[in-house]
Design a protein around this motif. Structure first.
Motif, short mmCIF file in Angstrom:
data_model
loop_
_atom_site.label_atom_id
_atom_site.label_comp_id
_atom_site.label_asym_id
_atom_site.label_seq_id
_atom_site.Cartn_x
_atom_site.Cartn_y
_atom_site.Cartn_z
N GLN A 88 0.82 -1.21 0.00
CA GLN A 88 0.00 0.00 0.00
C GLN A 88 0.85 1.26 0.00
O GLN A 88 0.49 2.27 -0.61
N GLN A 89 1.98 1.20 0.68
CA GLN A 89 2.88 2.35 0.74
C GLN A 89 3.76 2.48 -0.50
O GLN A 89 4.35 3.54 -0.74
N ASN A 90 3.82 1.42 -1.28
CA ASN A 90 4.66 1.42 -2.49
C ASN A 90 3.84 0.94 -3.68
O ASN A 90 4.08 -0.13 -4.23
N PRO A 91 2.83 1.71 -4.10
CA PRO A 91 1.95 1.27 -5.18
C PRO A 91 2.66 1.12 -6.52
O PRO A 91 2.13 0.49 -7.43
N GLU A 92 3.86 1.70 -6.65
CA GLU A 92 4.59 1.60 -7.91
C GLU A 92 5.31 0.26 -8.06
O GLU A 92 5.91 -0.02 -9.11
N PHE A 93 5.22 -0.62 -7.02
CA PHE A 93 5.97 -1.88 -7.06
C PHE A 93 5.62 -2.70 -8.29
O PHE A 93 6.50 -3.17 -9.01
N PHE A 94 4.29 -2.87 -8.56
CA PHE A 94 3.91 -3.70 -9.70
C PHE A 94 4.11 -2.98 -11.02
O PHE A 94 4.08 -3.62 -12.07
N GLU A 95 4.28 -1.67 -10.98
CA GLU A 95 4.63 -0.95 -12.20
C GLU A 95 6.03 -1.31 -12.65
O GLU A 95 6.32 -1.43 -13.84
N THR A 96 6.93 -1.45 -11.68
CA THR A 96 8.33 -1.79 -12.00
C THR A 96 8.57 -3.29 -12.06
O THR A 96 9.66 -3.73 -12.43
N HIS A 97 7.56 -4.07 -11.67
CA HIS A 97 7.68 -5.54 -11.73
C HIS A 97 6.44 -6.12 -12.40
O HIS A 97 5.73 -6.97 -11.84
N ARG A 98 6.15 -5.63 -13.59
CA ARG A 98 4.91 -6.02 -14.28
C ARG A 98 4.88 -7.51 -14.59
O ARG A 98 3.79 -8.10 -14.69
#
Length: 244
Positions: A32-42
């Motif tokens: 939740q605090q790092n919503p960009e995680f799945f953007e960089t690990h698609r």
């Protein structure tokens, strides 16, 4: 906290210690605090496999999310359908109440009002047992004639909302149904009053074969409205000295 910092503290024991250091709440909080995680690990979105909620096969995270959204949409559609059905039922009930009120108001002969009320309830509200019991010593159609105990009259005066419950709790009232009282399983009993009078002049009784049709704790708003309408109309059938 970061995933990398936890992994760095795990030491040489490897994956087992790293997993032990994290619990589900921490993982959820970190994502939740790092919503960009799945953007960089698609690539993870298609690699992670989850159990299908409606079967044993494995599906991807994306497929699982689509399934969750579909289930949520189905629930919302059902709720909307339920609201629409309730709205239609309320509209139909309102029209029936309005039709009955018009019939009662349009009747010029007071002696016909009890019969008109009972027939209207049987026909329009699908109730097999309906009767009116007035304390007045008059011979009106559909009005049960005979003695009414002082206990029951006092009970009616105290009845500030309709009684709903098993017929077996109202033996005296059930006895008013000629030859068919044993078929009545549940009752709705409403005190009849003229205007704002606190003293009742009779009862309107509705019975059903279904023991669950009228039960304690059910909503009584419609029954209260019906009692007010019936009381105002039937008071015209009473001798003037009783409605003064």
């Amino acid at each position: 906290m970061s995933l990398t910092s936890v992994e760095g503290n795990a030491g040489g024991d490897g994956r087992g210690r790293r997993m032990a250091d994290l619990d589900a709440a921490q993982v959820a909080a970190w994502l939740q605090q790092n919503p960009e995680f799945f953007e960089t690990h698609r690539d993870l979105l298609s690699q992670i496999r989850l159990r299908h909620p409606h079967g044993g096969r494995a599906i991807s995270l994306i497929e699982r999310q689509v399934t969750v959204l579909r289930d949520s949409n189905r629930m919302l559609e059902k709720r909307v359908a339920d609201f629409l059905r309730i709205g239609r039922d309320n509209d139909a009930l309102s029209m029936k109440m309005q039709g009955l009120a018009h019939a009662l108001l349009g009747e010029r002969e007071p002696s016909r009002l009890p019969g008109l009320l009972c027939a209207g309830l049987r026909r329009g509200f699908d109730v097999p047992f309906v009767l009116v019991r007035l304390w007045a010593d008059v011979n009106l159609p559909e009005t049960s004639q005979g003695p009414v105990s002082s206990r029951l009259r006092q009970w009616a005066d105290r009845l500030d909302q309709p009684f709903c419950g098993p017929a077996e709790q109202q033996d005296e009232i059930v006895a008013w149904f000629p030859d068919r009282g044993q078929e009545v399983a549940s009752l709705a009993v409403m005190a009849l009053r003229a205007g704002n009078e606190t003293q009742s002049f009779g009862l309107l009784v509705i019975g059903s074969h279904d023991p669950n049709r009228f039960q304690s704790g059910m909503g009584t708003v419609v029954l209260e409205q019906l009692a007010d309408m019936a009381g105002a109309s039937l008071s015209r059938a009473l001798p003037a000295r009783q409605v003064a």
